[in-house]
Design a protein around this motif. Sequence first.
Motif, PDB file in Angstrom:
ATOM      1  N   ARG A   6       0.811  -1.209   0.000  1.00  0.00           N
ATOM      2  CA  ARG A   6       0.000   0.000   0.000  1.00  0.00           C
ATOM      3  C   ARG A   6       0.849   1.265   0.000  1.00  0.00           C
ATOM      4  O   ARG A   6       0.366   2.313  -0.390  1.00  0.00           O
ATOM      5  CB  ARG A   6      -0.892   0.004   1.243  1.00  0.00           C
ATOM      6  CG  ARG A   6      -1.982  -1.068   1.209  1.00  0.00           C
ATOM      7  CD  ARG A   6      -2.746  -1.069   2.520  1.00  0.00           C
ATOM      8  NE  ARG A   6      -3.718  -2.145   2.563  1.00  0.00           N
ATOM      9  CZ  ARG A   6      -4.429  -2.466   3.647  1.00  0.00           C
ATOM     10  NH1 ARG A   6      -4.233  -1.778   4.779  1.00  0.00           N
ATOM     11  NH2 ARG A   6      -5.291  -3.450   3.611  1.00  0.00           N
ATOM     12  N   SER A   9       1.077   3.320  -3.226  1.00  0.00           N
ATOM     13  CA  SER A   9      -0.175   4.005  -3.503  1.00  0.00           C
ATOM     14  C   SER A   9      -0.395   5.172  -2.548  1.00  0.00           C
ATOM     15  O   SER A   9      -0.853   6.245  -2.949  1.00  0.00           O
ATOM     16  CB  SER A   9      -1.337   3.012  -3.404  1.00  0.00           C
ATOM     17  OG  SER A   9      -2.556   3.648  -3.660  1.00  0.00           O
ATOM     18  N   CYS A  12       1.895   7.960  -3.546  1.00  0.00           N
ATOM     19  CA  CYS A  12       1.377   8.624  -4.750  1.00  0.00           C
ATOM     20  C   CYS A  12       0.238   9.565  -4.391  1.00  0.00           C
ATOM     21  O   CYS A  12       0.170  10.689  -4.894  1.00  0.00           O
ATOM     22  CB  CYS A  12       0.910   7.573  -5.756  1.00  0.00           C
ATOM     23  SG  CYS A  12       0.303   8.264  -7.308  1.00  0.00           S
ATOM     24  N   ARG A  13      -0.670   9.130  -3.521  1.00  0.00           N
ATOM     25  CA  ARG A  13      -1.780  10.007  -3.105  1.00  0.00           C
ATOM     26  C   ARG A  13      -1.249  11.235  -2.386  1.00  0.00           C
ATOM     27  O   ARG A  13      -1.741  12.346  -2.597  1.00  0.00           O
ATOM     28  CB  ARG A  13      -2.721   9.225  -2.193  1.00  0.00           C
ATOM     29  CG  ARG A  13      -3.527   8.148  -2.896  1.00  0.00           C
ATOM     30  CD  ARG A  13      -4.681   7.687  -2.007  1.00  0.00           C
ATOM     31  NE  ARG A  13      -5.365   6.543  -2.575  1.00  0.00           N
ATOM     32  CZ  ARG A  13      -5.121   5.285  -2.251  1.00  0.00           C
ATOM     33  NH1 ARG A  13      -4.192   5.012  -1.343  1.00  0.00           N
ATOM     34  NH2 ARG A  13      -5.793   4.297  -2.815  1.00  0.00           N
ATOM     35  N   GLN A  97      -2.125   8.075 -10.662  1.00  0.00           N
ATOM     36  CA  GLN A  97      -2.975   7.711  -9.535  1.00  0.00           C
ATOM     37  C   GLN A  97      -4.132   6.828  -9.990  1.00  0.00           C
ATOM     38  O   GLN A  97      -4.535   5.902  -9.283  1.00  0.00           O
ATOM     39  CB  GLN A  97      -3.492   8.979  -8.855  1.00  0.00           C
ATOM     40  CG  GLN A  97      -4.534   8.743  -7.777  1.00  0.00           C
ATOM     41  CD  GLN A  97      -3.999   7.949  -6.597  1.00  0.00           C
ATOM     42  OE1 GLN A  97      -2.793   7.784  -6.464  1.00  0.00           O
ATOM     43  NE2 GLN A  97      -4.893   7.461  -5.749  1.00  0.00           N
ATOM     44  N   TYR A  98      -4.640   7.091 -11.171  1.00  0.00           N
ATOM     45  CA  TYR A  98      -5.754   6.291 -11.697  1.00  0.00           C
ATOM     46  C   TYR A  98      -5.312   4.865 -12.018  1.00  0.00           C
ATOM     47  O   TYR A  98      -6.029   3.909 -11.717  1.00  0.00           O
ATOM     48  CB  TYR A  98      -6.312   6.965 -12.953  1.00  0.00           C
ATOM     49  CG  TYR A  98      -7.346   6.140 -13.681  1.00  0.00           C
ATOM     50  CD1 TYR A  98      -8.649   6.026 -13.185  1.00  0.00           C
ATOM     51  CD2 TYR A  98      -7.015   5.476 -14.864  1.00  0.00           C
ATOM     52  CE1 TYR A  98      -9.595   5.260 -13.853  1.00  0.00           C
ATOM     53  CE2 TYR A  98      -7.954   4.711 -15.533  1.00  0.00           C
ATOM     54  CZ  TYR A  98      -9.240   4.605 -15.023  1.00  0.00           C
ATOM     55  OH  TYR A  98     -10.175   3.857 -15.683  1.00  0.00           O
ATOM     56  N   ARG A 100      -2.670   3.315 -10.691  1.00  0.00           N
ATOM     57  CA  ARG A 100      -2.213   2.731  -9.430  1.00  0.00           C
ATOM     58  C   ARG A 100      -0.967   1.848  -9.584  1.00  0.00           C
ATOM     59  O   ARG A 100      -0.076   1.898  -8.761  1.00  0.00           O
ATOM     60  CB  ARG A 100      -3.337   1.934  -8.749  1.00  0.00           C
ATOM     61  CG  ARG A 100      -4.490   2.807  -8.298  1.00  0.00           C
ATOM     62  CD  ARG A 100      -5.561   1.999  -7.584  1.00  0.00           C
ATOM     63  NE  ARG A 100      -6.655   2.859  -7.160  1.00  0.00           N
ATOM     64  CZ  ARG A 100      -6.685   3.524  -6.026  1.00  0.00           C
ATOM     65  NH1 ARG A 100      -5.665   3.417  -5.182  1.00  0.00           N
ATOM     66  NH2 ARG A 100      -7.710   4.293  -5.716  1.00  0.00           N
ATOM     67  N   ASN A 101      -0.901   1.050 -10.614  1.00  0.00           N
ATOM     68  CA  ASN A 101       0.263   0.192 -10.821  1.00  0.00           C
ATOM     69  C   ASN A 101       1.340   0.983 -11.561  1.00  0.00           C
ATOM     70  O   ASN A 101       1.180   1.335 -12.730  1.00  0.00           O
ATOM     71  CB  ASN A 101      -0.132  -1.044 -11.628  1.00  0.00           C
ATOM     72  CG  ASN A 101       1.036  -2.003 -11.791  1.00  0.00           C
ATOM     73  OD1 ASN A 101       2.065  -1.863 -11.145  1.00  0.00           O
ATOM     74  ND2 ASN A 101       0.865  -2.988 -12.653  1.00  0.00           N
ATOM     75  N   TRP A 102       2.447   1.241 -10.890  1.00  0.00           N
ATOM     76  CA  TRP A 102       3.483   2.096 -11.469  1.00  0.00           C
ATOM     77  C   TRP A 102       4.382   1.362 -12.449  1.00  0.00           C
ATOM     78  O   TRP A 102       5.210   1.980 -13.103  1.00  0.00           O
ATOM     79  CB  TRP A 102       4.337   2.695 -10.349  1.00  0.00           C
ATOM     80  CG  TRP A 102       3.605   3.716  -9.549  1.00  0.00           C
ATOM     81  CD1 TRP A 102       2.272   3.999  -9.591  1.00  0.00           C
ATOM     82  CD2 TRP A 102       4.171   4.598  -8.592  1.00  0.00           C
ATOM     83  NE1 TRP A 102       1.958   4.997  -8.718  1.00  0.00           N
ATOM     84  CE2 TRP A 102       3.112   5.389  -8.084  1.00  0.00           C
ATOM     85  CE3 TRP A 102       5.449   4.801  -8.111  1.00  0.00           C
ATOM     86  CZ2 TRP A 102       3.306   6.365  -7.117  1.00  0.00           C
ATOM     87  CZ3 TRP A 102       5.640   5.776  -7.148  1.00  0.00           C
ATOM     88  CH2 TRP A 102       4.580   6.552  -6.657  1.00  0.00           C
TER      89      TRP A 102
END
Length: 301
Positions: A6, A9, A12-13, A97-98, A100-102
Amino acid sequence: MKSQQRRPSELCRFLLKKYLKASLSLLVVTHAYILFCHLQGPTVVLQNVGISEKSFRHISSIKTMVLSRFDQQKTKHQLFHVSLSLATILICMAYMQYRRNWEHLGSFWDSLIVPIVFIGELLKVLLAHFYGRIEDGVLTAKQRQKKAAYFTPREILGGLTLQFLCTLLYAFICIILGAPVLGNYEQTFVLSLLMTLLTVSPTVFLLGGGGALQVCFCEKPEFVTKCEDTALNLFKYNALGGILGAWAGSVVAPLDWGRDWQVYPIPNVIGALLGSALGNIYACTHVLYATVRMYMSKKRG
């Protein structure tokens, strides 16, 4: 294990929220100033030095008001340019962000980062051409001739060749700085292409291959107009920020944290985007500071 998954993510947020607040605040300030300049209209900046009021108004209408209009157009161009840059980076962060998987950031076919940056840089060049229409009446014969030759087949081929060579150069630099030599070809190509779009491509789109080659060798072309010179100065901040950001992103790669976002070229791509954003924020604050300082000096005079 779940908490470790997590964290990328959550990071990133956190970065997205901070960047969103800063970008929106800066965009509000820039567009508020543009609206202020539009409502205020041309101002008289010369002092009355003993001449009659009628003569003073006549001189102001011919000289001072024209210069003021040009300065306002230049400032609007700069602020709109920076707004486009920040909006482009903001869209990239929102897209990350949309998804999610970098891991998709290093993929050429599965990522929209490169197309988004390409469209953003192209819009900034179109913005420069839009404001350059004001100068069409004062161009010299040589400037008109060079401007007409920007998009000839020879210049287009030269521009494509220059961008291809710059992409190879960035790929070579990535390998020297630690990128895998026998693997991750696609990831290195994507990072190199992104760096080319942030540094060289805008100048190629604006001046063609020959003019961009002169700029790369720190030589200012003689045919550059004032509007194009303004755009080149703003491209400089974008390029320097992207290069420094991509280099700074390499710092976290060798650390043994075991995070997903440490995988090459994720930190370099994110660093290039954030570095470009910081470069444009610096350019915006520089423009706003210089403009406010000029306005206060006019008001005191």
